[in-house]
Design an enzyme around this catalytic site. Sequence first.
Site, PDB file in Angstrom:
ATOM      1  N   CYS A 121       0.815  -1.216   0.000  1.00 56.68           N
ATOM      2  CA  CYS A 121       0.000   0.000   0.000  1.00 56.68           C
ATOM      3  C   CYS A 121       0.849   1.267   0.000  1.00 56.68           C
ATOM      4  O   CYS A 121       0.353   2.347  -0.308  1.00 56.68           O
ATOM      5  CB  CYS A 121      -0.937   0.002   1.202  1.00 56.68           C
ATOM      6  SG  CYS A 121      -2.002  -1.444   1.261  1.00 56.68           S
ATOM      7  N   HIS A 261      -3.240   7.085   3.010  1.00 55.02           N
ATOM      8  CA  HIS A 261      -3.664   5.816   2.404  1.00 55.02           C
ATOM      9  C   HIS A 261      -5.076   5.491   2.886  1.00 55.02           C
ATOM     10  O   HIS A 261      -5.387   5.618   4.077  1.00 55.02           O
ATOM     11  CB  HIS A 261      -2.676   4.724   2.817  1.00 55.02           C
ATOM     12  CG  HIS A 261      -3.142   3.344   2.500  1.00 55.02           C
ATOM     13  ND1 HIS A 261      -3.719   3.017   1.286  1.00 55.02           N
ATOM     14  CD2 HIS A 261      -3.145   2.200   3.238  1.00 55.02           C
ATOM     15  CE1 HIS A 261      -4.038   1.732   1.297  1.00 55.02           C
ATOM     16  NE2 HIS A 261      -3.711   1.221   2.469  1.00 55.02           N
ATOM     17  N   ASN A 292     -10.227  -0.162  -0.143  1.00 53.03           N
ATOM     18  CA  ASN A 292      -8.769  -0.016  -0.022  1.00 53.03           C
ATOM     19  C   ASN A 292      -8.093  -0.638  -1.244  1.00 53.03           C
ATOM     20  O   ASN A 292      -8.008  -1.851  -1.351  1.00 53.03           O
ATOM     21  CB  ASN A 292      -8.326  -0.708   1.276  1.00 53.03           C
ATOM     22  CG  ASN A 292      -6.809  -0.741   1.450  1.00 53.03           C
ATOM     23  OD1 ASN A 292      -6.052  -0.452   0.530  1.00 53.03           O
ATOM     24  ND2 ASN A 292      -6.366  -1.110   2.642  1.00 53.03           N
TER      25      ASN A 292
END
EC number: 2.3.1.180
Length: 336
Positions: A121, A261, A292
């Site tokens: 990520c 994020h 996500n």
Amino acid sequence: MTLASPTGVPGSRILGLGVHRPSRVVPNADVVDAIDSSDEWIQQRSGIRQRRWADDHESVRSMAVGASRQALERAGLAATDVDCVVVATVSHLLQTPALATAVAHDLGTDHAAAFDISAACAGFCHALALANDMVRVGTAQHVLVIGVERLSDLTDPHDRGTAFIFADGAGAAVVGPSATPGIAPVVWGSDGEQYDLIRQREDWRDVVGDETTPGSGRMPHLVMQGSPVFRWASFTMAEVGRRALDRAGIGIDDLDVFVPHQANMRIIDAMARAMKLPAHVRIARDIADQGNASAASVPMALDRMMVEGEARSGDTALLIAFGAGLAYAAQVVRVP
Ligand SMILES: CC(C)(COP(=O)(O)OP(=O)(O)OC[C@H]1O[C@@H](n2cnc3c(N)ncnc32)[C@H](O)[C@@H]1OP(=O)(O)O)[C@@H](O)C(=O)NCCC(=O)NCCS
């Protein structure tokens, strides 16, 4: 004899940003039965109402190319102007060659250096840091930075800890020279002691097996220990954000936009509280309708803010990305 050293340019900046949002909109109602959950529980624990998943025709390659074309168009550049392509991803399921080489070919820039990086990520912010350094030193003039994922391929729909979180998509940024710095120095690192809190359940040899041990024959899905990840991100990342502001030479009051994020809405809120963000700072909340999307999450979240008028050209934005590894990277940028 002294070897030649590049002279470089004063700074680099993001010249254009592009995204590809996958076509499948998947509401919580569609994932709850397999994990014995509810729309209410998912929204309360993660802030996610729905997520985007790729359809059959939307591969990591095609999504990366789509996002890149939009970024190039917004930057007013042709693909042939790009001399380096960096793709951040963990869901390109072909071990080699690098996805970046295929993307460069599809775009029509076969001469470009092209390689992938694996920082989960945090991948986009790692690649952005590399691009900044490359452009400033003169290793490349225009770098195409792409974060792309098809995590729906790697997500077990029956895993209660991950099935409702992960998503698909792509975000791309063209980074080029600038008379004034538009990307500040990165603050990055990893917490190797906890490197396996988020990981693939098994490697490809365990899937395939050998003469003595049969393979599992199943997709090596992602697994995550949610609670320690939650604690680590909520508290450690606020300090990383403060250090990124210091490295940029600005104070928190100078900030216009915060783009963390998109892991979990509660983590976003906890970071904002811990950093004591002033009320005027607009905060990215793309996760509610996107889920996500790992390496694609930061550029997609920034793009939504630009499209909706929450982030304007020239604004000062703090990007923070973190995830498996536990790897993290943060930097202050000027919104293109
Ligand atoms: C995944 C996450 C939402 C789970 O929340 P949590 O509060 O830690 O959940 P726990 O695993 O401790 O379980 C708490 C309770 O919810 C239940 N539960 C767990 N998953 C559930 C689900 N999907 N639906 C409904 N209930 C669930 C558990 O059974 C447990 O019930 P109990 O109290 O009766 O025993 C949370 O850990 C999280 O957001 N972590 C960070 C994840 C993240 O952002 N990852 C990306 C980083 S890149």
